[in-house]
Design an enzyme around this catalytic site. Structure first.
Site, PDB file in Angstrom:
ATOM      1  N   VAL A  76      43.736  35.997  43.709  1.00  0.00           N
ATOM      2  CA  VAL A  76      42.920  37.107  43.341  1.00  0.00           C
ATOM      3  C   VAL A  76      42.947  37.654  42.016  1.00  0.00           C
ATOM      4  O   VAL A  76      41.930  38.181  41.407  1.00  0.00           O
ATOM      5  CB  VAL A  76      42.805  38.384  44.319  1.00  0.00           C
ATOM      6  CG1 VAL A  76      42.553  37.694  45.799  1.00  0.00           C
ATOM      7  CG2 VAL A  76      44.191  38.813  44.537  1.00  0.00           C
ATOM      8  N   ASP A  77      44.114  37.506  41.394  1.00  0.00           N
ATOM      9  CA  ASP A  77      44.174  38.132  40.058  1.00  0.00           C
ATOM     10  C   ASP A  77      43.422  37.230  38.938  1.00  0.00           C
ATOM     11  O   ASP A  77      42.646  37.765  38.324  1.00  0.00           O
ATOM     12  CB  ASP A  77      45.574  38.016  39.842  1.00  0.00           C
ATOM     13  CG  ASP A  77      46.111  39.101  38.630  1.00  0.00           C
ATOM     14  OD1 ASP A  77      45.146  39.805  38.155  1.00  0.00           O
ATOM     15  OD2 ASP A  77      47.481  39.084  38.370  1.00  0.00           O
ATOM     16  N   ASP A  78      43.443  35.991  39.071  1.00  0.00           N
ATOM     17  CA  ASP A  78      42.805  35.037  38.376  1.00  0.00           C
ATOM     18  C   ASP A  78      41.108  35.184  38.651  1.00  0.00           C
ATOM     19  O   ASP A  78      40.275  35.424  37.703  1.00  0.00           O
ATOM     20  CB  ASP A  78      42.902  33.505  38.523  1.00  0.00           C
ATOM     21  CG  ASP A  78      44.188  33.286  37.803  1.00  0.00           C
ATOM     22  OD1 ASP A  78      44.014  32.667  36.605  1.00  0.00           O
ATOM     23  OD2 ASP A  78      45.333  33.221  38.189  1.00  0.00           O
TER      24      ASP A  78
END
Length: 337
Positions: A76-78
């Site tokens: 989810v960070d990317d």
């Protein structure tokens, strides 16, 4: 790679992450990001069900991975970083991709309001006590830095601060603030990284600059600024070293600090000016910066990373944002990153 006097292993490549972050810096500097966005758009994972689906059956994929290709393990960070860049680019052709990213990120929120990088509800912390888990990072629980990035993305694309998803996430972030005003950074070194991330999220979500949590974070960042105007932090803060302190300043951590302060409405704070002066003074003749210390973490206390691109695109982002805010009529940061 084996060289005459040393051998080392590059554990992975980070083209999605680097392209997304570099794209934000380039956009802030006023250049177009069409080619980068088109390249990223093609790499969204839409048809592979990864391990995350064990706890979220029925959720449609819609994320991005860290590497060139790793469809079973998007994070989810990317996804949040890429989603914010596509949204910032403004091409209507990216609307469906942004919507699928939004759907997947919302579905990946854990019950405590936070997000882990790769899986939801990965909180069986007792497993960190088994013998080969001495690094204390066997799992992927929700963390402040990843949660902040998701909040930034959702707020930037229009989610209201009173949406239940946002309320749970902001409550999670408030609970995680350290006594000194900082936040722990799981995937970047460390409290400076976490504090920058959360201040960007609070700004995007409309948390006022005079909010008590924001003021405590600002005070902490100003307190740990070094005499040369920069900021630095040692990997020993993943053990018990003082938060946000190191023997030298670094370009990436200085950039995170000034970006966090600007997100908190402090563009005119003398601490920001000193940080910008540090970045200008340490830039090399070729336009880059030198940064030798590790600036990120794979597994705390065991495995640290050096992102070679951090010394380029974070200073560019910080310098360009400072210029834009100082020259413009609006002193509020308009984006989630």
């Amino acid at each position: 790679m084996v060289e005459a006097d040393r051998a080392y292993c590059q554990p992975c490549l980070s083209p999605i992450w680097d392209t997304g972050l570099a794209g934000h810096a380039v956009a802030e500097a006023g250049s177009e990001t069409n080619a980068a966005c088109a390249w990223l758009h093609e790499r969204q994972i839409l048809d592979v069900i990864g391990d995350w689906a064990v706890r979220r059956p029925g959720l449609r994929p819609g994320g991005w991975a860290f590497q060139y290709a790793n469809p079973h393990y998007p994070d989810v960070d990317d996804t949040a970083v890429v989603g914010m860049l596509l949204h910032r680019n403004g091409d209507p052709a990216f609307a469906d991709a942004i919507d699928r990213a939004r759907e997947w990120i919302i579905g990946m929120q854990s019950s405590d309001g936070g997000w882990g990088a790769f899986e939801p509800e990965n909180t069986q912390l007792y497993l960190n006590n088994i013998p080969f888990a001495d690094h204390g990072a066997l799992l992927d629980p929700p963390t402040a830095d990843v949660t902040a990035r998701c909040v930034s993305f959702l707020a930037q694309i229009g989610m209201a601060a009173d949406d239940p998803v946002m309320l749970r996430a902001l409550a999670y972030l408030r609970r995680g603030q350290e006594a000194d005003g900082s936040w722990f950074g799981r995937w970047g070194t460390n409290y400076i990284y976490g504090t920058w991330s959360v201040l960007c999220a609070f700004n995007a979500a409309g948390i006022a600059a005079d909010d008590a949590a924001v003021r405590r974070a600002v005070a902490w960042l100003c307190e740990v600024q070094r005499g040369d105007g920069g900021w630095g932090e040692d990997e020993d803060t993943y053990r018990d070293a003082p938060h946000g302190r190191y023997k030298e300043s670094t370009p990436s951590q200085t950039s995170w600090a000034v970006l966090g302060l600007m997100a908190a409405g402090e563009v005119d704070n003398p601490a920001v000016a000193r940080g910008i002066e540090y970045l200008v003074a340490t830039q090399g003749a070729g336009g880059d910066w030198v940064e030798l210390p590790y600036n990120a973490v794979g597994f705390p206390r065991v495995f640290y990373l050096r992102y070679h691109g951090y010394r380029w695109y974070f200073p560019l982002l910080a310098l360009a944002r400072y210029r834009n805010l100082r020259r413009g009529n609006e002193r509020k940061v308009a984006f989630g990153l």
